[in-house]
Design an enzyme around this catalytic site. Structure first.
Site, PDB file in Angstrom:
ATOM      1  N   ARG A  63      48.467  49.768  36.832  1.00 39.50           N
ATOM      2  CA  ARG A  63      49.011  48.753  38.001  1.00 39.50           C
ATOM      3  C   ARG A  63      49.256  47.284  37.192  1.00 39.50           C
ATOM      4  O   ARG A  63      50.030  46.559  37.766  1.00 39.50           O
ATOM      5  CB  ARG A  63      48.389  48.759  39.217  1.00 39.50           C
TER       6      ARG A  63
ATOM      7  N   HIS B 112      32.210  39.723  40.179  1.00 37.74           N
ATOM      8  CA  HIS B 112      32.854  40.210  41.357  1.00 37.74           C
ATOM      9  C   HIS B 112      32.930  39.187  42.414  1.00 37.74           C
ATOM     10  O   HIS B 112      31.754  38.905  43.223  1.00 37.74           O
ATOM     11  CB  HIS B 112      32.584  41.618  41.857  1.00 37.74           C
TER      12      HIS B 112
ATOM     13  N   GLU C 220      37.153  46.980  31.114  1.00 41.02           N
ATOM     14  CA  GLU C 220      36.824  47.789  32.253  1.00 41.02           C
ATOM     15  C   GLU C 220      37.385  49.255  32.201  1.00 41.02           C
ATOM     16  O   GLU C 220      38.637  49.200  32.470  1.00 41.02           O
ATOM     17  CB  GLU C 220      36.770  47.126  33.344  1.00 41.02           C
TER      18      GLU C 220
ATOM     19  N   HIS D  48      45.105  39.515  36.773  1.00 36.68           N
ATOM     20  CA  HIS D  48      46.057  39.091  37.565  1.00 36.68           C
ATOM     21  C   HIS D  48      47.506  38.391  36.886  1.00 36.68           C
ATOM     22  O   HIS D  48      48.347  38.600  37.535  1.00 36.68           O
ATOM     23  CB  HIS D  48      45.563  37.577  38.516  1.00 36.68           C
TER      24      HIS D  48
ATOM     25  N   GLU E 247      26.121  45.340  34.530  1.00 37.19           N
ATOM     26  CA  GLU E 247      26.672  44.106  35.270  1.00 37.19           C
ATOM     27  C   GLU E 247      26.468  44.263  36.702  1.00 37.19           C
ATOM     28  O   GLU E 247      26.902  45.334  37.326  1.00 37.19           O
ATOM     29  CB  GLU E 247      28.532  44.034  34.805  1.00 37.19           C
TER      30      GLU E 247
ATOM     31  N   THR F  44      38.007  46.705  42.622  1.00 34.70           N
ATOM     32  CA  THR F  44      36.757  47.549  42.446  1.00 34.70           C
ATOM     33  C   THR F  44      35.847  47.506  43.626  1.00 34.70           C
ATOM     34  O   THR F  44      35.340  46.291  43.915  1.00 34.70           O
ATOM     35  CB  THR F  44      35.982  47.094  41.099  1.00 34.70           C
TER      36      THR F  44
ATOM     37  N   HIS G 220      40.976  45.258  32.910  1.00 30.64           N
ATOM     38  CA  HIS G 220      40.720  46.528  33.412  1.00 30.64           C
ATOM     39  C   HIS G 220      42.064  47.330  33.189  1.00 30.64           C
ATOM     40  O   HIS G 220      42.979  47.101  33.716  1.00 30.64           O
ATOM     41  CB  HIS G 220      40.527  46.446  34.951  1.00 30.64           C
TER      42      HIS G 220
ATOM     43  N   ASN H 208      38.470  37.132  33.589  1.00 31.84           N
ATOM     44  CA  ASN H 208      39.477  38.565  33.646  1.00 31.84           C
ATOM     45  C   ASN H 208      40.654  38.121  33.959  1.00 31.84           C
ATOM     46  O   ASN H 208      40.837  37.224  35.031  1.00 31.84           O
ATOM     47  CB  ASN H 208      38.850  39.264  35.037  1.00 31.84           C
TER      48      ASN H 208
ATOM     49  N   ARG I 106      43.588  50.199  34.466  1.00 33.28           N
ATOM     50  CA  ARG I 106      43.446  51.299  35.387  1.00 33.28           C
ATOM     51  C   ARG I 106      44.186  52.531  35.084  1.00 33.28           C
ATOM     52  O   ARG I 106      45.155  52.562  34.326  1.00 33.28           O
ATOM     53  CB  ARG I 106      44.060  50.632  36.788  1.00 33.28           C
TER      54      ARG I 106
HETATM   55  N1  PXP Z   1      33.585  42.444  37.104  1.00 33.97           N
HETATM   56  C1  PXP Z   1      34.238  43.614  37.400  1.00 33.97           C
HETATM   57  C2  PXP Z   1      33.457  45.053  36.738  1.00 33.97           C
HETATM   58  C3  PXP Z   1      35.178  43.845  37.814  1.00 33.97           C
HETATM   59  O1  PXP Z   1      35.710  45.163  38.164  1.00 33.97           O
HETATM   60  C4  PXP Z   1      36.057  42.568  38.463  1.00 33.97           C
HETATM   61  C5  PXP Z   1      37.118  42.897  39.030  1.00 33.97           C
HETATM   62  O2  PXP Z   1      38.081  43.226  38.197  1.00 33.97           O
HETATM   63  C6  PXP Z   1      35.302  41.499  38.194  1.00 33.97           C
HETATM   64  C7  PXP Z   1      34.172  41.433  37.279  1.00 33.97           C
HETATM   65  C8  PXP Z   1      35.979  40.087  38.435  1.00 33.97           C
HETATM   66  O3  PXP Z   1      35.949  40.033  39.771  1.00 33.97           O
HETATM   67  P1  PXP Z   1      36.825  38.812  40.277  1.00 33.97           P
HETATM   68  O4  PXP Z   1      38.439  39.132  40.029  1.00 33.97           O
HETATM   69  O5  PXP Z   1      36.466  39.075  41.852  1.00 33.97           O
HETATM   70  O6  PXP Z   1      36.463  37.529  39.819  1.00 33.97           O
END
Ligand code: PXP
Length: 238
Positions: free
Chosen positions: A49, A191, A70, A10, A151, A101, A43, A7, A45
């Site tokens: 953001r 997550h 996402e 960031h 997931e 999330t 994601h 992901n 959003r």
């Molecule tokens: N899976 C989903 C559905 C998420 O919303 C996120 C965070 O955006 C992640 C995985 C990844 O989480 P993390 O950034 O904490 O690794």
């Protein structure tokens, strides 16, 4: 082999802090691909953001690996996704004030909306995953939403601090993964996973894919993106 989705939200967050053109998540995605990850997750959003439509369009046209987006249950975003056609979508809950999330999607409350969204995505040739809590009643309900992938939210496991809570949360995820597989669902998880907590999750045989963002991008600041991904891949037994 257990797949790794990275992901890169960031990277876009840093760009948006200054409203500049850099760092560009598309450039990050190219490095993620070169480091051997299987997919890129972003994601989109509702408040834009971090990731924006421009990023998703460019990612879709640049990447050779899969793009997973996402999204919340939102008609405008769904219309955009259907146009761009990423490989897959993960339906997540979204609250404007949240930092990240917060929990799994309440598929019992939003069954009809989830089912319609899954159908729309399927018609466009896009796979759909649903981000849910690792609990029995929610998982048993997934087939009614016509989704084939879940997931599992690993946030509670990641947040647990004492050994008995960690082991309780790990058991919940193991049981959830087993149940989901018995219902013919493909199982992903994510997550809060990081370099010190990923191994027990990576060893759950029913889980086929992990989606990891915060820890990899954080480590990349110190060791570089490629090394951060290769280190995570190693811990996952890849
Ligand atoms: N899976 C989903 C559905 C998420 O919303 C996120 C965070 O955006 C992640 C995985 C990844 O989480 P993390 O950034 O904490 O690794």
């Amino acid at each position: 082999m257990l797949r790794l989705g990275v992901n890169i939200d960031h990277v876009a967050t840093v760009r948006e802090v200054r409203k500049t053109q850099f760092p560009d998540p598309v450039q990050a995605a190219v490095l993620v691909e070169l480091a051997g990850a299987d997919s890129i997750t972003v994601h989109l959003r509702q408040d834009r953001r971090h990731i924006k439509e421009r990023d998703i369009e460019l990612l879709k046209n640049t990447l050779n690996i899969k793009l997973n987006v996402e999204i919340a249950l939102n008609k405008e975003i769904l219309d955009f996704i259907v146009k761009v056609k990423p490989f897959s979508c993960c339906l997540v809950p979204e609250r404007v004030e949240e930092i990240t999330t917060e929990g799994g999607l309440d598929i019992i409350k939003f069954t009809e909306q989830v089912k319609q969204t899954v159908r729309t995505l399927k018609k466009a040739g896009i796979y759909t995953a649903i981000f849910i809590e690792p609990d029995e009643s929610t998982i048993k309900y997934v087939p009614q939403c016509e989704a084939e992938i879940i997931e599992l939210h690993t946030g509670k496991y990641a947040d647990a601090t004492n050994p008995s809570d960690i082991s309780k949360e790990l058991s919940r995820i193991k049981d959830a993964a087993k149940l989901a597989k018995s219902l013919n669902l493909e199982v992903h998880a994510g997550h809060g996973l990081h370099y010190n907590n990923v191994i027990p999750i990576a060893r759950i045989p029913e889980i086929e894919e992990l989606n990891i963002g915060h820890s990899i991008i954080s480590r990349a600041m110190f060791v570089g993106l490629e090394k951060a991904i290769r280190e995570m891949s190693g811990l996952m037994g890849r």
